[in-house]
Write a protein that holds these residues in place. Structure first.
Motif, short mmCIF file in Angstrom:
data_model
loop_
_atom_site.label_atom_id
_atom_site.label_comp_id
_atom_site.label_asym_id
_atom_site.label_seq_id
_atom_site.Cartn_x
_atom_site.Cartn_y
_atom_site.Cartn_z
N ARG A 49 -65.19 75.50 87.05
CA ARG A 49 -66.50 75.08 86.54
C ARG A 49 -66.70 73.59 86.80
NH1 ARG A 49 -67.55 79.67 83.88
NH2 ARG A 49 -65.87 80.47 82.60
N ILE A 50 -67.95 73.25 87.05
CA ILE A 50 -68.35 71.84 87.17
C ILE A 50 -69.57 71.65 86.27
CG2 ILE A 50 -69.27 70.05 88.70
CD1 ILE A 50 -67.90 71.37 91.06
N ALA A 51 -69.52 70.62 85.42
CA ALA A 51 -70.68 70.32 84.58
C ALA A 51 -71.71 69.62 85.45
CB ALA A 51 -70.28 69.43 83.41
N THR A 52 -72.92 70.16 85.49
CA THR A 52 -73.97 69.54 86.33
C THR A 52 -75.06 68.90 85.48
OG1 THR A 52 -74.95 71.73 86.49
CG2 THR A 52 -73.60 71.01 88.34
N SER A 53 -75.09 69.21 84.17
CA SER A 53 -76.00 68.54 83.24
C SER A 53 -75.46 68.82 81.84
CB SER A 53 -77.44 69.06 83.38
OG SER A 53 -77.49 70.42 83.02
N TYR A 54 -76.18 68.33 80.84
CA TYR A 54 -75.78 68.60 79.45
C TYR A 54 -76.99 69.16 78.70
CZ TYR A 54 -72.30 64.84 80.39
OH TYR A 54 -71.33 64.04 80.91
N THR A 55 -76.72 69.66 77.49
CA THR A 55 -77.81 69.78 76.52
C THR A 55 -77.44 68.87 75.36
OG1 THR A 55 -76.80 71.68 75.44
CG2 THR A 55 -78.48 72.14 77.10
N LEU A 56 -78.45 68.22 74.82
CA LEU A 56 -78.24 67.33 73.67
C LEU A 56 -79.18 67.79 72.56
CD1 LEU A 56 -76.85 64.85 72.47
CD2 LEU A 56 -78.68 63.45 73.43
N ASP A 57 -78.61 68.28 71.48
CA ASP A 57 -79.39 68.83 70.36
C ASP A 57 -80.41 69.85 70.86
OD1 ASP A 57 -77.92 66.99 68.86
OD2 ASP A 57 -79.45 65.43 69.13
N GLY A 58 -79.99 70.66 71.82
CA GLY A 58 -80.85 71.74 72.32
C GLY A 58 -81.75 71.35 73.48
N ASP A 59 -81.89 70.04 73.76
CA ASP A 59 -82.75 69.62 74.87
C ASP A 59 -81.92 69.36 76.12
OD1 ASP A 59 -85.06 69.62 73.30
OD2 ASP A 59 -84.58 67.62 72.51
N LEU A 99 -80.43 67.49 79.35
CA LEU A 99 -80.17 66.07 79.65
C LEU A 99 -79.45 66.01 80.99
CD1 LEU A 99 -80.14 63.09 78.57
CD2 LEU A 99 -77.88 63.59 77.63
N ALA A 100 -80.06 65.38 81.97
CA ALA A 100 -79.48 65.36 83.32
C ALA A 100 -78.62 64.13 83.57
CB ALA A 100 -80.60 65.43 84.35
N THR A 101 -78.66 63.16 82.64
CA THR A 101 -77.94 61.90 82.86
C THR A 101 -76.89 61.71 81.77
OG1 THR A 101 -79.66 60.80 81.60
CG2 THR A 101 -79.87 60.73 84.00
N LEU A 102 -76.09 60.66 81.92
CA LEU A 102 -75.05 60.39 80.93
C LEU A 102 -75.71 60.16 79.56
CD1 LEU A 102 -71.92 60.00 81.49
CD2 LEU A 102 -72.33 57.62 80.85
N PRO A 103 -75.18 60.76 78.49
CA PRO A 103 -75.76 60.50 77.18
C PRO A 103 -75.82 59.00 76.93
CG PRO A 103 -74.14 62.26 77.05
CD PRO A 103 -74.06 61.69 78.44
N GLU A 122 -73.42 68.92 75.03
CA GLU A 122 -72.75 70.17 75.48
C GLU A 122 -72.93 70.28 76.98
OE1 GLU A 122 -71.14 72.42 73.76
OE2 GLU A 122 -71.53 71.68 71.72
N PRO A 123 -71.83 70.42 77.74
CA PRO A 123 -71.98 70.52 79.19
C PRO A 123 -72.66 71.83 79.59
CG PRO A 123 -69.66 70.37 78.52
CD PRO A 123 -70.45 70.48 77.28
N ASP A 169 -66.66 66.57 85.50
CA ASP A 169 -67.93 66.21 84.91
C ASP A 169 -68.82 65.61 86.01
OD1 ASP A 169 -70.08 65.06 83.60
OD2 ASP A 169 -68.92 64.66 81.79
N GLY A 170 -69.69 66.44 86.56
CA GLY A 170 -70.55 66.01 87.67
C GLY A 170 -71.55 64.95 87.24
N VAL A 171 -71.96 64.99 85.97
CA VAL A 171 -72.92 63.98 85.50
C VAL A 171 -72.26 62.61 85.52
CG1 VAL A 171 -74.47 63.32 83.63
CG2 VAL A 171 -73.99 65.74 84.04
N ALA A 172 -71.00 62.57 85.04
CA ALA A 172 -70.26 61.31 85.03
C ALA A 172 -69.99 60.83 86.46
CB ALA A 172 -68.95 61.49 84.26
N LEU A 173 -69.73 61.77 87.37
CA LEU A 173 -69.46 61.40 88.76
C LEU A 173 -70.71 60.78 89.41
CD1 LEU A 173 -67.58 61.37 91.23
CD2 LEU A 173 -68.29 63.72 91.71
#
Ligand code: GDP
Ligand code: IMO
Ligand code: MG
Length: 425
Positions: free
Chosen positions: A343-353, A355-359, A369-370, A312-316
């Motif tokens: 695979r490395i997660a570099t961002s998320y989507t939150l409810d379709g939007d 999100l580049a930072t930790l929720p 969603e990563p 999880d790159g966002v968490a890192l």
């Protein structure tokens, strides 16, 4: 500035013990600053395996002074067992080199029972704690009703304090949780004996540490748990009850930020988590199973299978910011051999939007969603690699991506649990 802080950059079990053992070669003192025997740190020395829960991993190196700081919660029975286990393995654990702060807090039998009772009462909402009594001990500390380790200097008085604490816990166990009380028979003798044994180790560790630093010697703070388990900066309530982040080293040991030269974050090349709570990149499939098998991902403290998933790159990146990391150590890169692609997660989507930072809160972390970057994997066994050039190009690329995402350089890549299975950069 002689202090290095070693921090878990994920959810714990990143390999902090193994890296602390490596860094012990360049250190004069090593300290644990927070947490208790919820930690399980494994160090492999040839055929010998050390599993440390309370004593800093530096104890395996004969010239390192070891400190257990005021921020810790200490189970005296477990500490005596650990000292005995180390002595049986030929390690010098004399009070001349192992020091326990008199200001740390004691974990009582009541704390352990209440940890279990609270988890059972939470049912499906449980935190998945290690049931070592960590939360209840920190509750008593915050309520100013705890027992200090310094009380062990008077073993008879200490045993009385333990019995009174058990009495208080029994009221909660029976009245609140409807459970059987703890039988106090034998406890006074057991805790008096532990206190007699540990009393010579009780010291003013703050003074000892400052004396060491003022003499120009080097201190390594061996973090426990991990950044995402921090009570303030993790996803509450699925956290531990202390501050495993860099700030916790300062409060837990008693020195200021100007003493700190390096903050080293230990990150696995993938992610694991024990216990419940958000884990966006978790893999509940054959790849997750392969990581668990190849990485022997079973808890050092509880034996529970660890949940496994992509890095999880966002968490890192979050861990790099929250701790002010100056560098990272990447562990368990060898475990990824044979998984292709990676695979490395570099961002998320939150409810379709996007999100580049930790929720920002736990509920949104459960829904996030990563968004993955796909990276080619490699097949070769890399556990024998000792230089970057020994690694396949794909592995070097993976390391580059981890450094770019963290925003700080890697100082070491670990490719196996043994002391020499590392690439030093
Ligand atoms: P800690 O709590 O952060 O000290 O980590 P643990 O000791 O709980 O878990 C890490 C596990 O991975 C231990 O069993 C280590 O021996 C093992 N380990 C550490 N580094 C490596 C590595 O680079 N490769 C492999 N395969 N195992 C490693
Ligand atoms: P080391 O130092 C991994 C987790 C538990 C649970 C949550 C709260 O070996 O990295 P607690 O017993 O602290 O109240 O449990 O924190 N946890 C750890 N997970 N490694 C650890 O330590 C942990 N210490 C606590 O699994 O989710
Ligand atoms: Mg561990």
């Amino acid at each position: 500035m002689p202090v290095t802080i070693l921090i878990g950059a994920q959810w714990g079990d990143e390999g902090k013990g193994r890296i602390a053992d490596w860094l012990a070669r360049q250190t004069d003192g090593m300290a644990r600053c927070a947490g208790g025997d919820n930690a399980g740190h494994t160090v492999m020395v040839g055929e010998r395996e050390f599993k440390l829960h309370l004593v800093p991993s530096g104890v395996i190196h004969p010239n390192v002074q070891c400190f257990m700081g005021a921020g810790m919660v200490i189970n005296p029975i477990r500490l005596v067992e650990e000292l005995d286990m180390l002595a049986a393995q030929g390690v010098d654990v004399s009070p001349a080199r192992v020091h326990i702060s008199g200001r740390a807090h004691v974990i009582t039998p009541g704390h352990m029972a209440l940890d279990g009772a609270s988890e059972r009462a939470l049912g499906g909402e449980s935190i998945g704690t290690t049931r070592r009594g960590i939360g209840p001990a920190y509750m008593d500390k915050a309520a100013r009703t705890g027992i200090l380790t310094g009380a062990m200097r008077d073993p008879a008085g200490f045993a009385e304090q333990i019995l009174a604490a058990v009495d208080g816990a029994n009221w909660l166990l029976t009245e609140r949780y409807g459970l059987d009380p703890i039988d106090p028979a034998g406890l006074a003798d057991q805790y008096r004996a532990a206190a007699e044994r540990l009393a010579p180790y009780i010291a003013d560790t703050t003074h000892l540490i400052h004396t060491l630093l003022e003499a120009g010697q080097r201190l390594l703070c061996e973090g426990a748990q991990g950044t995402l388990l921090d009570i303030d900066h993790g996803h509450y309530p699925f956290v531990t009850s202390s501050s495993p982040t860099a700030g916790g080293a300062l409060t837990g040991l008693g020195f200021g930020p100007r003493a700190v030269e390096r903050v080293v974050g230990v990150a696995k090349a993938y992610c694991t988590r024990v216990g419940n709570g958000p884990f966006p990149t978790e893999l509940e499939d054959a790849t997750g199973e392969q990581m668990r098998r190849a990485g022997h991902e079973f808890g050092t403290t509880t034996g529970r299978p660890r949940r496994c998933g992509w890095l999880d790159g966002v968490a890192l990146r979050y861990a790099a910011r929250v701790n002010g990391l100056t560098e990272i150590v990447i562990t368990k890169l060898d475990v990824l051999s044979g998984i292709d692609p990676l695979r490395i997660a570099t961002s998320y989507t939150l409810d379709g939007d996007p999100l580049a930072t930790l929720p920002p809160d736990t509920a949104s972390a459960e829904r996030a969603e990563p968004v993955y970057e796909t990276i080619p994997g490699w097949q070769a066994d890399i556990s024998g690699a000792r230089r970057l050039e020994d690694l396949p190009g794909q592995a070097r690329h993976y390391i580059d991506r981890m450094q770019q995402i963290a925003g700080v350089p890697a100082m070491m890549i670990s490719v196996g649990p043994e002391r020499d299975q590392a690439i030093i950069l």
